[in-house]
Design a protein around this motif. Structure first.
Motif, PDB file in Angstrom:
ATOM      1  N   PHE A 334     -74.843  -5.618 -25.507  1.00 16.40           N
ATOM      2  CA  PHE A 334     -75.226  -6.331 -24.279  1.00 16.40           C
ATOM      3  C   PHE A 334     -76.597  -5.866 -23.783  1.00 16.40           C
ATOM      4  O   PHE A 334     -77.458  -6.685 -23.416  1.00 16.40           O
ATOM      5  N   LEU A 335     -76.804  -4.555 -23.795  1.00 13.92           N
ATOM      6  CA  LEU A 335     -78.087  -4.021 -23.322  1.00 13.92           C
ATOM      7  C   LEU A 335     -79.237  -4.434 -24.242  1.00 13.92           C
ATOM      8  O   LEU A 335     -80.328  -4.782 -23.776  1.00 13.92           O
ATOM      9  N   THR A 336     -78.986  -4.407 -25.559  1.00 14.62           N
ATOM     10  CA  THR A 336     -80.031  -4.804 -26.508  1.00 14.62           C
ATOM     11  C   THR A 336     -80.399  -6.265 -26.330  1.00 14.62           C
ATOM     12  O   THR A 336     -81.579  -6.635 -26.315  1.00 14.62           O
ATOM     13  N   GLY A 355     -78.427   1.429 -19.123  1.00 12.83           N
ATOM     14  CA  GLY A 355     -77.807   2.301 -20.111  1.00 12.83           C
ATOM     15  C   GLY A 355     -77.481   3.671 -19.556  1.00 12.83           C
ATOM     16  O   GLY A 355     -76.408   4.224 -19.812  1.00 12.83           O
ATOM     17  N   LEU A 356     -78.402   4.229 -18.773  1.00 11.81           N
ATOM     18  CA  LEU A 356     -78.148   5.545 -18.187  1.00 11.81           C
ATOM     19  C   LEU A 356     -76.969   5.520 -17.222  1.00 11.81           C
ATOM     20  O   LEU A 356     -76.099   6.392 -17.248  1.00 11.81           O
ATOM     21  N   ILE A 357     -76.950   4.499 -16.373  1.00  8.96           N
ATOM     22  CA  ILE A 357     -75.875   4.422 -15.377  1.00  8.96           C
ATOM     23  C   ILE A 357     -74.533   4.190 -16.052  1.00  8.96           C
ATOM     24  O   ILE A 357     -73.522   4.842 -15.722  1.00  8.96           O
ATOM     25  N   LEU A 358     -74.467   3.259 -16.995  1.00 10.17           N
ATOM     26  CA  LEU A 358     -73.213   2.964 -17.665  1.00 10.17           C
ATOM     27  C   LEU A 358     -72.696   4.182 -18.425  1.00 10.17           C
ATOM     28  O   LEU A 358     -71.499   4.508 -18.373  1.00 10.17           O
ATOM     29  N   GLY A 359     -73.588   4.854 -19.171  1.00 12.36           N
ATOM     30  CA  GLY A 359     -73.153   6.012 -19.940  1.00 12.36           C
ATOM     31  C   GLY A 359     -72.641   7.134 -19.071  1.00 12.36           C
ATOM     32  O   GLY A 359     -71.572   7.695 -19.329  1.00 12.36           O
TER      33      GLY A 359
END
Length: 456
Positions: A334-336, A355-359
Motif C-alpha cells: 500500500f505504501l509503495t 511507514g514510520l507511524i504504522l510500524g
C-alpha cells in the motif's frame, strides 16, 4: 577544388544504395530555371528548418547555379564529398548531401534536441548521460542516431492501431542482428490487430507469445544509452510515437540486473553491484517465506538464541506468523503504491511518515513483532535494487507464491517452489532465444551467420 580520381568517388545514388533501409531518409530533387540539384539527408538527425532556410530558399532565389554552388562551398560547416565512406559518416552525423553539377557537397545541418529532452525518471544513474526518451518519435530517433553513427543501423517504420494509427520504428544493426528474431518480430507486428496503441508497455504485451507470463521477456526502457548498448549487441529496438519508452528484444534474465552505471564503473565494482542486485532478488523472494517456515514449521533448524528472540518478539501477537507476514507485506505494498500515485511534492513525505507511524504503532500494540518490521523493511529495500521496473514489479508479486508455499508445506514448499521457478525460467524463450542463460552473444552471432546465408 579539383576532384581526384578514386574508385570510391561519392555520388548520391551510391550513398542512397547504402541507406536503402533508412525509413527516415529524405531524397528531394530541387528544380528551378537556373538548374537542378539533388538533396539527401536523414530526417531524424537534421534540422529541417535550417535546411529550408540555408539550402532550399537560396536555391530558388539565386538565378546563377555557379553562384549558388560557390555559396554552398563557402558556407561555414560545408565540405565536398570524396568517398562513399566519408559521405555516410557525414550524413549519419547530421549533414545534408547536395549534388550540384555532378559534384556533391555536404552541409552541416545537425539537429540538437537538448532543449526538449528531459532527464530520466525511472532509471537513474550516478554517472553517464541522464537524458531520456520523449513522446516524440523524431526526437527519440535523434537521440539514438547521435550515439550510433553507423550505416549498418537500419530503421523500418509501420503504423499500428486501426484508430490511433501509432507510428512504430524498428531499429537494428544489420551486421549484428539475428535475422530470425527480426523476421519473427515483423510477422507479429504485421498481423497485430488493435484499435488503440498509446504506450510501449501495450506493444510489449501484444507481441508476447505467452498468454501466462510470470516475468518480462523484453526490456522496456527510457534510456537511449541502454538502447544503443543493446543495438550493438545485436538486439532489436522498438520506438513508439507518443510514449517515452523503448522496447528491446530479445532479452535474457541476466539483462534485467544490468544498470548503465556498470559500464562506467571499474569491472570489479560493476560485478559487485550486480551481485548485490541478485542477492536482493533472493531476499525479496525468500525472506518472508523463510520467516513463516522457520517460525511455524521448522524452528529447530535455526539456533536456539534466534528462536527464543523470535518467540519473544511474537509473545503478544494474537495470530499465526503467516497472518503477520501477509499483513505487513500488504501494508508495504500500500505504501509503495501510494508513493507512486501521490503527487511528487507530498508522495515521499507521506509514505515515509506513514511507514514510520504504522510500524511503530503496530509494534507497540502487539499486532506484529519487532523482527517482522525489520524483515519487511529489508524486503522492500532489496526489491528496489532491480534497475528495471518491469522485473521489479514481477518479483514483488512472485514473493507471495513462495509465502503461500511456505504456509502449506514449510521449508519443503519453499524448495518445491524454487525448483519449479528455476524450471520455468529454463523453459522460457525470448523470440526463440534461451531466456535463462548468462550471455546472448553466441546466439546473436549464429543468427547473423544464418542471416548472411539466406536463412534469416
Amino acid at each position: 577544388m579539383s576532384e581526384q580520381p578514386h574508385k570510391n568517388v561519392v555520388s548520391l545514388e551510391g550513398v542512397k544504395g547504402e541507406l536503402s533501409a533508412f525509413a527516415d531518409l529524405v531524397d528531394n530533387t530541387l528544380v528551378s530555371p537556373s538548374g537542378q540539384a539533388n538533396l539527401l539527408y536523414i530526417k531524424s538527425v537534421t534540422d529541417a528548418q535550417k535546411i529550408s532556410r540555408t539550402i532550399i530558399t537560396p536555391f530558388y532565389e539565386m538565378e546563377d547555379m555557379s553562384a549558388y554552388r560557390d555559396y554552398i562551398i563557402t558556407y561555414p560547416g560545408s565540405e565536398e564529398g570524396t568517398t562513399v565512406e566519408r559521405a555516410l559518416e557525414l550524413l549519419l552525423s547530421g549533414y545534408a548531401g547536395l549534388a550540384i553539377q555532378s559534384r556533391v557537397y555536404f552541409f552541416d545541418a545537425l539537429l540538437s534536441e537538448n532543449s526538449s529532452v528531459s532527464q530520466t525518471t525511472t532509471e537513474s544513474v550516478t554517472q553517464g548521460p541522464s537524458d531520456g526518451f520523449t513522446e516524440n518519435l523524431a526526437i527519440n530517433l535523434n537521440l539514438v542516431r547521435r550515439r550510433y553513427q553507423s550505416p549498418q543501423l537500419k530503421m523500418e517504420s509501420m503504423l499500428i492501431g486501426n484508430i490511433s494509427r501509432t507510428k512504430v520504428a524498428i531499429l537494428y544493426d544489420e551486421s549484428r542482428v539475428n535475422h530470425e528474431v527480426l523476421a519473427e518480430l515483423r510477422e507479429k507486428l504485421g498481423t497485430l490487430k488493435v484499435d488503440i496503441l498509446q504506450a510501449a508497455g501495450e506493444l510489449e504485451k501484444y507481441i508476447s507469445s505467452d498468454k501466462l507470463r510470470l516475468i518480462p521477456k523484453t526490456i522496456v526502457t527510457e534510456r537511449p544509452d541502454r538502447v544503443v548498448f543493446n543495438l550493438a549487441e545485436g538486439k532489436v529496438a522498438l520506438l513508439t510515437d507518443t510514449t517515452g519508452f523503448a522496447i528491446v528484444l530479445p532479452c535474457i534474465f541476466n539483462d534485467f540486473f544490468i544498470a548503465m552505471d556498470d559500464k562506467i564503473n571499474l569491472p570489479f565494482v560493476g560485478r559487485f553491484l550486480k551481485l548485490l542486485r541478485i542477492i536482493g532478488v533472493a531476499m525479496t523472494l525468500w525472506l518472508p517465506a523463510l520467516y513463516v517456515a522457520l517460525t511455524s514449521y521448522n524452528p529447530e533448524i535455526i539456533r536456539i538464541q534466534i528462536t527464543l528472540l523470535i518467540a519473544g518478539s511474537r509473545a503478544t501477537v494474537p495470530y499465526p506468523s503467516f497472518v503477520e507476514v501477509l499483513i505487513m507485506l500488504l501494508m508495504m505494498e500500500f505504501l509503495t503504491e501510494a508513493s507512486i500515485r501521490l503527487p511528487r511534492a507530498v508522495g515521499p513525505t507521506a509514505t515515509t511518515v506513514g511507514g514510520l507511524i504504522l510500524g511503530q504503532a503496530a509494534t507497540e500494540a502487539g499486532l506484529v513483532g519487532n523482527i517482522m518490521i525489520i524483515l519487511v523493511a529489508a524486503v522492500a529495500i532489496s526489491n528496489f535494487l532491480i534497475p528495471l521496473n518491469m522485473m521489479s514489479f514481477s518479483i514483488r508479486v512472485l514473493k507471495y507464491y513462495f509465502v503461500l508455499a511456505a504456509i502449506v508445506l514449510g521449508l519443503v514448499g519453499i524448495v518445491i517452489c524454487f525448483v519449479g521457478f528455476t524450471m520455468y525460467l529454463c523453459s522460457q524463450r525470448s523470440f526463440g532465444q534461451p531466456y535463462f542463460r548468462l550471455f546472448l552473444l553466441d546466439d546473436v552471432m549464429k543468427g547473423q551467420r544464418k542471416g548472411k546465408g539466406g536463412k534469416g
